[in-house]
Write an enzyme that holds these catalytic residues in place. Structure first.
Site, PDB file in Angstrom:
ATOM      1  N   ASN A  90       0.861  -1.180   0.000  1.00  0.00           N
ATOM      2  CA  ASN A  90       0.000   0.000   0.000  1.00  0.00           C
ATOM      3  C   ASN A  90       0.902   1.237   0.000  1.00  0.00           C
ATOM      4  OD1 ASN A  90      -1.822   2.028   0.525  1.00  0.00           O
ATOM      5  ND2 ASN A  90      -2.311   1.370   2.615  1.00  0.00           N
ATOM      6  N   TRP A  91       1.039   1.838  -1.165  1.00  0.00           N
ATOM      7  CA  TRP A  91       1.964   2.971  -1.297  1.00  0.00           C
ATOM      8  C   TRP A  91       1.422   4.238  -0.645  1.00  0.00           C
ATOM      9  CZ3 TRP A  91       3.798   2.981  -7.146  1.00  0.00           C
ATOM     10  CH2 TRP A  91       4.403   1.753  -7.437  1.00  0.00           C
ATOM     11  N   LYS A  92       0.144   4.270  -0.341  1.00  0.00           N
ATOM     12  CA  LYS A  92      -0.509   5.473   0.199  1.00  0.00           C
ATOM     13  C   LYS A  92      -0.248   6.668  -0.730  1.00  0.00           C
ATOM     14  CE  LYS A  92      -0.198   3.351   4.676  1.00  0.00           C
ATOM     15  NZ  LYS A  92      -0.079   3.487   6.124  1.00  0.00           N
ATOM     16  N   HIS A 144      -9.418   1.207   4.999  1.00  0.00           N
ATOM     17  CA  HIS A 144      -8.148   1.420   5.694  1.00  0.00           C
ATOM     18  C   HIS A 144      -8.385   2.386   6.858  1.00  0.00           C
ATOM     19  CE1 HIS A 144      -4.101   2.744   6.569  1.00  0.00           C
ATOM     20  NE2 HIS A 144      -3.686   1.647   5.960  1.00  0.00           N
ATOM     21  N   GLU A 181      -6.826   4.829   7.889  1.00  0.00           N
ATOM     22  CA  GLU A 181      -6.650   6.256   7.557  1.00  0.00           C
ATOM     23  C   GLU A 181      -7.910   6.812   6.888  1.00  0.00           C
ATOM     24  OE1 GLU A 181      -2.951   5.750   5.430  1.00  0.00           O
ATOM     25  OE2 GLU A 181      -1.988   5.184   7.319  1.00  0.00           O
ATOM     26  N   GLU A 239      -5.379  -4.803  10.668  1.00  0.00           N
ATOM     27  CA  GLU A 239      -4.367  -3.779  10.857  1.00  0.00           C
ATOM     28  C   GLU A 239      -4.642  -3.019  12.152  1.00  0.00           C
ATOM     29  OE1 GLU A 239      -2.413  -2.614   6.897  1.00  0.00           O
ATOM     30  OE2 GLU A 239      -4.166  -1.360   7.150  1.00  0.00           O
ATOM     31  N   GLY A 276       2.399   2.456  10.751  1.00  0.00           N
ATOM     32  CA  GLY A 276       3.351   3.550  10.593  1.00  0.00           C
ATOM     33  C   GLY A 276       4.072   3.938  11.869  1.00  0.00           C
ATOM     34  N   SER A 318       3.377  -1.933  10.474  1.00  0.00           N
ATOM     35  CA  SER A 318       4.823  -2.037  10.718  1.00  0.00           C
ATOM     36  C   SER A 318       5.364  -3.423  10.421  1.00  0.00           C
ATOM     37  CB  SER A 318       5.153  -1.592  12.150  1.00  0.00           C
ATOM     38  OG  SER A 318       4.797  -0.229  12.322  1.00  0.00           O
ATOM     39  N   GLY A 331       2.819  -1.078   4.320  1.00  0.00           N
ATOM     40  CA  GLY A 331       2.842   0.347   3.986  1.00  0.00           C
ATOM     41  C   GLY A 331       4.263   0.804   3.711  1.00  0.00           C
ATOM     42  N   GLY A 332       4.896   1.393   4.718  1.00  0.00           N
ATOM     43  CA  GLY A 332       6.230   1.996   4.558  1.00  0.00           C
ATOM     44  C   GLY A 332       7.231   1.101   3.843  1.00  0.00           C
TER      45      GLY A 332
END
Ligand code: PGA
Length: 254
Positions: A9-11, A99, A101, A171, A177, A217, A238-239
Site C-alpha cells: 500500500n503505497w498510500k 483502511h 486512515e 491492521e 506507521g 509495521s 505500507g512503509g
C-alpha cells in the site's frame, strides 16, 4: 488452499516516474525469481499510476494491481472520486476498503464501507477489507468487539457465495506507521478470532478459504515470524513497500 498475499500500500507517495520504477523493480524480480505456488503480490499505488502499473503486470500470473480506495456509486456528479467500474475498466483487480486512515481522516463509517464493499464486488473486483482497533480500544480490552462489529456491519450482509471474493486485512491502528508491530501471538490471536467469527456466520469451509493479511509495521525483519502464524496469510505493507528490496524481502517470506 487459501492464497498467500503480500500487498504493498503505497498510500500518497511516489511521483509518476519513481512509482513506475518501483513497480517495475518488483515485477521484474518476481518474473526472474518465481514465487512459491499460491503466493501473489498486489501493488496498490495511487490512482495516477494504476494504468501503467497494470500494463507492467502483463505476462505475469501472480502480480495484481489494487486501488487504495473507491466511491460506491458507478458514476455521476462526485467530483474527485473514482468508481469501481472505472477501476475495472483499467483491469485493476483489488480495492483496499476501510483502511484506518480512511476511517479516521475521511469519515468512512462501517455503513459507508458496506456500500463500498458491495460496489467493489458488483464491479467484479476483490475488496481487501481492513479491520483493526485503536490503542485505547486495545487497552480497554474491547479490541475483539471492535473488529467483530467492523465485520458484522460492513461484510456480514454478504451472501455465502461472495465470501470467496473477500480478502481481510487485520491492521491494528496502533501498529500502522509506528514501527510497533503486533507480536506474532497478538496477530495470530486476532486472525484466529476473525476466522472463528467468519466460521460462525458462514461455516468453517468458507472461513478456512478466506485470506487474512496482517498489516502494521510489517518489515523484512519481522515478516517471517508474523507470516509463520497459522492464520496469517500474508501482509498489507505500507512503509516497507516503498523500497523494492525491502518489499521483495517481505514477499519472499510469504
Ligand atoms: P505500515 O502501514 O506498514 O507503514 O505500518 C501499513 C498500512 O497502513 O497498510
Amino acid at each position: 488452499m487459501r492464497k498467500r498475499i503480500v500487498a504493498g500500500n503505497w498510500k500518497m507517495n511516489m511521483g509518476h516516474a519513481d512509482g513506475l520504477l518501483l513497480a517495475s523493480s518488483v515485477i521484474e524480480d518476481v518474473k526472474k525469481e518465481p514465487l512459491l505456488p499460491g503466493v501473489i503480490v498486489v501493488l496498490a499505488p495511487s490512482y495516477i499510476h494504476l494504468k501503467e502499473v497494470v500494463a507492467l503486470t502483463v505476462g505475469t500470473d501472480n502480480v495484481f494491481v489494487a486501488a487504495q480506495n473507491c466511491h460506491w456509486e458507478k458514476n455521476g456528479a462526485y467530483t474527485g472520486e473514482v468508481s469501481p467500474d472505472m477501476l475495472a475498466s483499467l483491469c485493476v483487480k483489488y480495492v483496499i476498503v476501510g483502511h484506518s486512515e480512511r476511517r479516521s481522516m475521511f469519515g468512512e463509517t462501517n455503513e459507508i464501507l458496506k456500500m463500498k464493499v458491495d460496489a467493489v464486488l458488483s464491479a467484479g473486483l476483490i475488496p481487501i477489507f481492513c479491520v483493526g482497533e485503536t490503542l485505547n480500544e486495545r487497552k480497554s480490552e474491547i479490541h475483539f468487539t471492535i473488529v467483530k462489529n467492523q465485520l458484522l456491519d460492513s461484510l456480514f450482509h454478504l451472501p455465502e457465495s461472495q465470501m470467496p471474493n473477500i480478502v481481510i486485512a487485520y491492521e491494528p491502528v496502533w501498529a500502522i506507521g509506528t514501527g510497533l508491530n503486533a507480536s506474532a501471538d497478538q496477530a495470530q490471536e486476532m486472525h484466529l478470532y476473525i476466522r472463528t467469527v467468519i466460521g460462525e456466520k458462514y461455516g468453517s469451509k468458507i472461513a478456512e478459504s478466506v485470506s487474512i493479511l496482517y498489516g502494521g509495521s510489517c518489515k523484512p525483519d519481522n515478516a517471517e515470524s508474523l507470516f509463520a502464524c497459522a492464520d496469517v496469510d500474508g501482509g498489507l505493507i505500507g512503509g516497507a513497500s516503498l523500497k523494492a528490496p525491502d518489499f521483495l524481502r517481505i514477499v519472499k517470506k510469504a
